[in-house]
Write a protein that holds these residues in place. Sequence first.
Motif, mmCIF file in Angstrom:
data_model
loop_
_atom_site.group_PDB
_atom_site.id
_atom_site.type_symbol
_atom_site.label_atom_id
_atom_site.label_comp_id
_atom_site.label_asym_id
_atom_site.label_seq_id
_atom_site.Cartn_x
_atom_site.Cartn_y
_atom_site.Cartn_z
ATOM 1 N N TRP A 114 -1.968 11.458 10.270
ATOM 2 C CA TRP A 114 -2.123 10.514 9.156
ATOM 3 C C TRP A 114 -1.221 10.879 7.984
ATOM 4 O O TRP A 114 -0.677 10.006 7.306
ATOM 5 C CB TRP A 114 -3.579 10.483 8.713
ATOM 6 N N LEU A 115 -1.029 12.176 7.760
ATOM 7 C CA LEU A 115 -0.216 12.614 6.629
ATOM 8 C C LEU A 115 1.276 12.337 6.838
ATOM 9 O O LEU A 115 2.057 12.475 5.884
ATOM 10 C CB LEU A 115 -0.436 14.099 6.361
ATOM 11 N N GLN A 116 1.647 11.928 8.050
ATOM 12 C CA GLN A 116 3.042 11.542 8.262
ATOM 13 C C GLN A 116 3.410 10.308 7.433
ATOM 14 O O GLN A 116 4.581 10.046 7.193
ATOM 15 C CB GLN A 116 3.291 11.262 9.756
ATOM 16 N N HIS A 117 2.402 9.570 6.976
ATOM 17 C CA HIS A 117 2.647 8.389 6.145
ATOM 18 C C HIS A 117 2.890 8.753 4.681
ATOM 19 O O HIS A 117 3.173 7.867 3.865
ATOM 20 C CB HIS A 117 1.462 7.432 6.234
ATOM 21 N N TYR A 118 2.732 10.035 4.324
ATOM 22 C CA TYR A 118 2.879 10.488 2.945
ATOM 23 C C TYR A 118 4.001 11.521 2.831
ATOM 24 O O TYR A 118 4.414 12.112 3.838
ATOM 25 C CB TYR A 118 1.573 11.129 2.446
ATOM 26 N N GLU A 119 4.422 11.756 1.611
ATOM 27 C CA GLU A 119 5.367 12.826 1.319
ATOM 28 C C GLU A 119 4.650 13.891 0.499
ATOM 29 O O GLU A 119 4.951 14.118 -0.684
ATOM 30 C CB GLU A 119 6.583 12.281 0.574
ATOM 31 N N LEU A 120 3.682 14.534 1.121
ATOM 32 C CA LEU A 120 2.830 15.491 0.415
ATOM 33 C C LEU A 120 2.957 16.906 0.961
ATOM 34 O O LEU A 120 2.182 17.785 0.568
ATOM 35 C CB LEU A 120 1.363 15.043 0.482
ATOM 36 N N GLY A 121 3.903 17.153 1.832
ATOM 37 C CA GLY A 121 4.091 18.490 2.358
ATOM 38 C C GLY A 121 3.146 18.817 3.500
ATOM 39 O O GLY A 121 2.530 17.936 4.107
ATOM 40 N N ASP A 129 -5.142 10.195 -9.810
ATOM 41 C CA ASP A 129 -4.063 9.224 -9.628
ATOM 42 C C ASP A 129 -3.836 9.021 -8.130
ATOM 43 O O ASP A 129 -3.516 9.981 -7.425
ATOM 44 C CB ASP A 129 -2.791 9.743 -10.295
ATOM 45 N N PRO A 130 -4.012 7.808 -7.611
ATOM 46 C CA PRO A 130 -3.803 7.570 -6.179
ATOM 47 C C PRO A 130 -2.354 7.831 -5.774
ATOM 48 O O PRO A 130 -1.418 7.432 -6.468
ATOM 49 C CB PRO A 130 -4.170 6.094 -6.002
ATOM 50 N N MET A 131 -2.189 8.488 -4.645
ATOM 51 C CA MET A 131 -0.858 8.807 -4.138
ATOM 52 C C MET A 131 -0.338 7.673 -3.241
ATOM 53 O O MET A 131 -1.035 7.255 -2.303
ATOM 54 C CB MET A 131 -0.904 10.103 -3.324
ATOM 55 N N PRO A 132 0.851 7.177 -3.517
ATOM 56 C CA PRO A 132 1.401 6.124 -2.654
ATOM 57 C C PRO A 132 1.876 6.676 -1.313
ATOM 58 O O PRO A 132 2.330 7.817 -1.211
ATOM 59 C CB PRO A 132 2.585 5.598 -3.479
ATOM 60 N N ARG A 133 1.740 5.858 -0.293
ATOM 61 C CA ARG A 133 2.281 6.186 1.017
ATOM 62 C C ARG A 133 3.783 5.903 1.019
ATOM 63 O O ARG A 133 4.329 5.380 0.048
ATOM 64 C CB ARG A 133 1.567 5.348 2.088
ATOM 65 N N ARG A 134 4.431 6.228 2.106
ATOM 66 C CA ARG A 134 5.869 5.990 2.211
ATOM 67 C C ARG A 134 6.207 4.511 2.064
ATOM 68 O O ARG A 134 7.287 4.156 1.591
ATOM 69 C CB ARG A 134 6.392 6.510 3.551
ATOM 70 N N GLY A 148 4.623 2.503 0.089
ATOM 71 C CA GLY A 148 4.228 2.084 -1.243
ATOM 72 C C GLY A 148 2.762 1.734 -1.392
ATOM 73 O O GLY A 148 2.270 1.600 -2.517
ATOM 74 N N ALA A 149 2.033 1.590 -0.293
ATOM 75 C CA ALA A 149 0.606 1.260 -0.356
ATOM 76 C C ALA A 149 -0.191 2.455 -0.879
ATOM 77 O O ALA A 149 0.188 3.613 -0.664
ATOM 78 C CB ALA A 149 0.095 0.848 1.014
ATOM 79 N N LEU A 150 -1.322 2.164 -1.540
ATOM 80 C CA LEU A 150 -2.163 3.223 -2.079
ATOM 81 C C LEU A 150 -3.282 3.630 -1.130
ATOM 82 O O LEU A 150 -4.054 4.540 -1.443
ATOM 83 C CB LEU A 150 -2.762 2.786 -3.423
ATOM 84 N N PHE A 151 -3.394 2.972 0.010
ATOM 85 C CA PHE A 151 -4.380 3.385 1.010
ATOM 86 C C PHE A 151 -3.895 2.938 2.389
ATOM 87 O O PHE A 151 -2.989 2.107 2.519
ATOM 88 C CB PHE A 151 -5.769 2.813 0.713
ATOM 89 N N GLY A 152 -4.512 3.520 3.408
ATOM 90 C CA GLY A 152 -4.215 3.148 4.787
ATOM 91 C C GLY A 152 -5.486 3.192 5.601
ATOM 92 O O GLY A 152 -6.589 3.156 5.036
#
Length: 325
Positions: free
Chosen positions: A15-22, A80-85, A87-91
């Motif tokens: 799931w975290l592949q959709h984010y740039e959070l390390g 603060d909600p983190m955007p996904r790659r 741009g969405a704020l949730f998935g």
Amino acid sequence: MAVFTAVTDSQLTDWLQHYELGEVVDFRGIASGIENSNFFLTTTRGAYVLTIFENLTAPQLPFYLDLMRHLAHHAVPVPDPMPRRDGALFGELNGKPAAIVTKLDGAPELAPGPAHCIEVGQMLARLHLAGRNFPAYQPNLRSLAWWQESVPAVLSHLSDDQRGLITNELAHQAAFFASDEYRLLPEGPCHCDLFRDNVLFAHPTADETRLGGFFDFYFAGNDKWLFDVAVCVNDWCIDLASGALDRARVDALLRAYQTVRPFTPAEEHHWNDMLRAGALRFWVSRLYDFYRPREAEMLKPHDPGHFERILRERIKVAPPPAHGN
């Protein structure tokens, strides 16, 4: 914030592949609360909270997440909600909507004094004013219509005295909500659940305490600002054993709030009605959660009797709010 939906390490990694959070450093469930599945998430980029929404639907979520982002960008300390790659704020995670927000510094203050109440009162007023130009609208989903729907579902579990108390108060609030004065009370986006455990305080030094922020906005909605203040006072400014108001803390919180946004005459006049509304709202929800529970791995239902006592105290009539000047 219990855990209803478990997440495996492999599910989290995918799931975290959709984010740039390390990369994940630590991941663990949060035991407190009763509404969503929540987890502390630490990555190589920072500290966050992952929430899986058990009741809110995908179409409902933008209000809550956009409100948090709006407040965070207007200098109100909230997650603060983190955007996904994309741009969405949730998935979607495990078939349910899910989001990641920043983790605030600090810890709840479960035995607050007047100094804590001053900081909370000022920041709550700032939150209300910051929300005035928030464009989206979502009614408070746990307001009068929900009380009227939920009370019949718990009546069979109550004593005759309790049934009389809750039905009489429901009728009182229905009449209050239908009045012209209620309609004219100032309103806007509200937290609607600003309890002691939804506020964090940080301690930079041994002698210094500062507000870390407000969190858990997933009961937020447009409501009367006075309702938000009443919910806050009914938790922050009481003797927990009896439900009675602590005058010093009430004065501290209300004076601080009104240095930022003074009450209108109608708000002062209906202060006790709104304290009763706040008490009824949480008595109903705790009765419903206690007698109509959902399964969860780490569920800790709250005592409904706490807000029954608070409501009985408020019906005795609370003193009027102190002025901010």
